[in-house]
Design a protein around this motif. Sequence first.
Motif, PDB file in Angstrom:
ATOM      1  N   ASP A  81      11.485  11.532   0.721  1.00 16.35           N
ATOM      2  CA  ASP A  81      11.881  10.540  -0.110  1.00 16.35           C
ATOM      3  C   ASP A  81      13.382  10.029   0.305  1.00 16.35           C
ATOM      4  OD1 ASP A  81      11.642   8.793  -2.629  1.00 16.35           O
ATOM      5  OD2 ASP A  81      13.331  10.118  -3.528  1.00 16.35           O
ATOM      6  N   ASP A  82      14.048  10.952   0.694  1.00 16.71           N
ATOM      7  CA  ASP A  82      15.578  10.527   1.128  1.00 16.71           C
ATOM      8  C   ASP A  82      15.487   9.671   2.340  1.00 16.71           C
ATOM      9  OD1 ASP A  82      16.665  12.152  -0.905  1.00 16.71           O
ATOM     10  OD2 ASP A  82      17.000  13.768   0.221  1.00 16.71           O
ATOM     11  N   GLN A  92       4.304   5.875  -5.254  1.00 13.32           N
ATOM     12  CA  GLN A  92       4.211   5.826  -6.846  1.00 13.32           C
ATOM     13  C   GLN A  92       3.325   7.205  -7.115  1.00 13.32           C
ATOM     14  OE1 GLN A  92       3.013   2.163  -7.982  1.00 13.32           O
ATOM     15  NE2 GLN A  92       4.699   1.042  -7.846  1.00 13.32           N
ATOM     16  N   GLN A  93       2.285   7.336  -6.513  1.00 15.99           N
ATOM     17  CA  GLN A  93       1.540   8.473  -6.829  1.00 15.99           C
ATOM     18  C   GLN A  93       2.209   9.663  -6.239  1.00 15.99           C
ATOM     19  OE1 GLN A  93      -2.953   7.839  -6.247  1.00 15.99           O
ATOM     20  NE2 GLN A  93      -2.342   5.722  -5.614  1.00 15.99           N
ATOM     21  N   THR A  94       2.919   9.555  -5.374  1.00 16.69           N
ATOM     22  CA  THR A  94       3.495  10.891  -4.576  1.00 16.69           C
ATOM     23  C   THR A  94       4.589  11.397  -5.806  1.00 16.69           C
ATOM     24  OG1 THR A  94       3.114  10.182  -2.402  1.00 16.69           O
ATOM     25  CG2 THR A  94       4.818  11.620  -2.634  1.00 16.69           C
ATOM     26  N   ASN A  95       5.365  10.145  -6.263  1.00 20.87           N
ATOM     27  CA  ASN A  95       6.225  10.592  -7.367  1.00 20.87           C
ATOM     28  C   ASN A  95       5.614  11.237  -8.669  1.00 20.87           C
ATOM     29  OD1 ASN A  95       8.345   9.614  -5.839  1.00 20.87           O
ATOM     30  ND2 ASN A  95       8.282   7.691  -6.674  1.00 20.87           N
ATOM     31  N   PHE A 153       0.854  -1.217   0.085  1.00 21.26           N
ATOM     32  CA  PHE A 153       0.067   0.035   0.035  1.00 21.26           C
ATOM     33  C   PHE A 153       0.795   1.220   0.008  1.00 21.26           C
ATOM     34  CE2 PHE A 153      -2.216   3.165   2.302  1.00 21.26           C
ATOM     35  CZ  PHE A 153      -3.198   3.713   1.513  1.00 21.26           C
ATOM     36  N   GLU A 154       1.876   1.176   0.787  1.00 22.71           N
ATOM     37  CA  GLU A 154       2.516   2.493   0.854  1.00 22.71           C
ATOM     38  C   GLU A 154       3.615   2.571  -0.423  1.00 22.71           C
ATOM     39  OE1 GLU A 154       6.219   4.561   3.889  1.00 22.71           O
ATOM     40  OE2 GLU A 154       5.116   2.513   4.598  1.00 22.71           O
ATOM     41  N   SER A 198       1.984   8.374   9.930  1.00 23.43           N
ATOM     42  CA  SER A 198       3.036   7.971   9.068  1.00 23.43           C
ATOM     43  C   SER A 198       3.779   9.002   8.717  1.00 23.43           C
ATOM     44  CB  SER A 198       2.842   6.794   7.995  1.00 23.43           C
ATOM     45  OG  SER A 198       2.067   7.855   6.925  1.00 23.43           O
ATOM     46  N   ASN A 199       5.133   8.759   8.366  1.00 26.47           N
ATOM     47  CA  ASN A 199       6.046   9.801   7.988  1.00 26.47           C
ATOM     48  C   ASN A 199       5.452  10.439   6.388  1.00 26.47           C
ATOM     49  OD1 ASN A 199       7.707   9.689  10.095  1.00 26.47           O
ATOM     50  ND2 ASN A 199       8.996   8.275   8.842  1.00 26.47           N
ATOM     51  N   ILE A 200       5.071   9.552   5.643  1.00 27.39           N
ATOM     52  CA  ILE A 200       4.416  10.071   4.380  1.00 27.39           C
ATOM     53  C   ILE A 200       3.334  10.924   4.700  1.00 27.39           C
ATOM     54  CG2 ILE A 200       3.279   8.079   4.203  1.00 27.39           C
ATOM     55  CD1 ILE A 200       4.635  10.358   1.449  1.00 27.39           C
TER      56      ILE A 200
END
Length: 231
Positions: free
Chosen positions: A196-197, A72-75, A66-67, A133-135
Amino acid sequence: QKIEKEANSNEFQYKQNLELASMDIQNGDTLLLRGIASDQYEKDGEKRQATLSEPRRIRIVDQETFEQNIRQQTNILRQNITRLEMGQKENINEQKTENTIQTQKSLSDRIEQAQKTTQRLTKRLSKNGMKDSNIAEALNEVDQQATRASSHSQNASQQLQKTTTGDSGALQKARKEQNETLQAIQAMLDILDRDDDAAGAQRRTEKLGETISKLRKDLQQVAPTTAGRTV
């Protein structure tokens, strides 16, 4: 599950959370959900036929999958924001006012779309138990910067419009608002880059942990056969 509720209009909406934890489901399974709606209407002693909805498919995935999908969508979101950055830089340097006015309005619309995407991803994370979560935290920060970018972009459009009526100070104000918009857009990119890092570092740490765990297991299996031997 049967639900009875009085409806006071031609439309009725019902919402309920589906507790997947109580079901015997596994990663990769697909749930098919259908709703059946009926009412108390009768004609000549016969009730109206119930209505069956189209099936709704829910694919079950583990948290890691899921993450990955969210990232992928965040990219894709990041790519769109990068194009926003380029567009805003170009528009700041545009000399023709009529072109600048139209382009700034278009940028405002695109900022709004980016913010809607951000909010949609955040909502998905929250609904799937990952609101802390971090994201999710990163996307909340992006949302805040998007609000800032949208406000300054709209102000820039208003000031640019005033230049057409002979307002001598409007262009300078518009440029200031455009630069504020650019800074907010760049802040959105910085937030996504940091996340991302951090995610990349976490993945590398987890990979290293898996490698160490495998080496320990291999050594444990080899130890009994090599005990007491001299190399």
